[in-house]
Motif scaffolding. Structure first.
Motif: not given
Length: 341
Positions: A60, A62, A71, A89, A99-100, A111, A113, A115, A131, A138
């Motif tokens: 992942c 950006t 993402l 995403i 992002c992770y 994921a 991130f 935001n 997440t 989400q």
């Protein structure tokens, strides 16, 4: 950004902090100069990777263009040697990044991130860590009026809960690392417990499975404040419930330079590898470097090895592979295979 360390609700053990680094060499890394592209368009920043239960890999990163951040996810089915586009995403005209990815026990991929909402002038109006589950659900993990950055996900070995570590600003000169956990795959999250900036964690291959986390801080050896970022670690014997053994990992070699944005993995052979970027050695922009250790304590970290320089060195991340090698990725969504002898 530069941060000082938080005042903890519990005490770290600092006895190791004053031990001088002797730079013992534990492993000799070899960096393959071949570039592995995560993005077909050679675009993307802050790359992070995860291995799935079927042996494939997801990346992942950006992608930024026309005022929008997206993402983007790519996938490898050949041992992380090549990656193909998979999907996206989320996208936003705000500040979307960091992002992770992590696969849950039920097979879903989550994921995490940053935001954030911001004005056209770049002024932040709202901070959040979000997440997103692979079923497109989400969930807001946390919100605050201060900055939130760099989430890191892992599954607790103690109870299987989903743990989210992230950096939380108290002010322009003070930042904490917080840990929240979820026992329902991210649907709800616990209240926070604290520790410092840009966290990354891995388990040692000792009998206890000790958890070690690395982070950037302005506090140097002896926990004195400095103007420049350097890398430290802490360990937990109980999967994040308590922390101690605050220890120096790396300090840049000259004044007015920094070592920052660390991540850590454990190889299949039990070696610890820490990545970071630094502006030392008069390298333009920055350099993506690694150090290694067998124990993770002060004095046990090797000399640094440079993986990449310039535009391919910012915000590096690592992925440990089953053959004992490590994939190091940074910059323009580009990676290098790292082997050890």
């Amino acid at each position: 950004m530069r941060f000082s360390l938080l005042v903890l609700p519990f005490c770290f053990i600092t006895a190791l902090a004053g031990v001088a680094l002797d730079r013992r060499v534990n492993l000799v890394p070899t960096v393959d100069p071949t570039v592995i592209e995560l993005s077909a368009s050679d675009a993307g920043v802050y790359p992070r990777l995860t291995e799935l239960s079927d042996g494939s890999f997801l990346a992942c990163y950006t992608v930024i263009g026309d005022g929008t951040k997206t993402l983007t996810v790519s996938k490898s089915t050949d041992g992380a040697n090549t990656f193909s586009p998979l999907g996206t995403i989320a996208e936003s005209t705000g500040d979307l990044d960091n992002c992770y990815l992590l696969q849950l026990a039920n097979g879903d991929v989550v994921a995490a991130f940053r935001n954030h909402d911001e004005t056209s002038a770049g002024v932040y109006t709202f901070y959040r860590i979000t997440t997103s589950i692979s079923t497109d659900d989400q969930r807001a993990a946390t919100v605050t009026n201060n900055g939130l950055w760099e989430p890191f996900l892992r599954l607790s070995r103690a109870d299987g809960s989903l743990q989210a570590y992230y950096a939380s600003e108290n002010s322009a000169v003070d930042q904490d690392i917080l840990l929240r956990s979820s026992t329902d795959n991210g649907l709800t999250w616990s209240s926070t417990t604290g520790r410092d900036g840009m966290p990354g964690c891995s388990n040692l291959q000792d009998a206890a499975g000790t958890l070690i986390c690395v982070f950037e801080t302005t506090q140097t050896t002896g926990n004195t404040d400095s103007a420049d970022l350097n890398i430290k670690s802490v360990t937990s014997p109980d999967e994040g419930v308590t922390w101690g053994n605050r220890s120096q990992v790396y300090i840049a070699t000259a004044a007015e330079v920094e070592a920052a944005a660390p991540q850590i993995v454990t190889t299949t052979d039990g070696a610890l590898v820490v990545s970071f970027y630094t502006n030392e050695n008069d390298i333009p922009d920055s350099a993506f470097k690694i150090v290694t250790s067998s124990t993770g304590v002060t004095g046990s970290w090797s000399d640094e090895t440079t993986v990449a320089t310039g535009g391919n060195s910012a915000w590096p991340g690592l992925l440990a592979l089953a053959d004992g090698s490590v994939l190091g990725c940074a910059g323009a969504a580009q990676c290098h295979m790292i082997t050890f002898s």
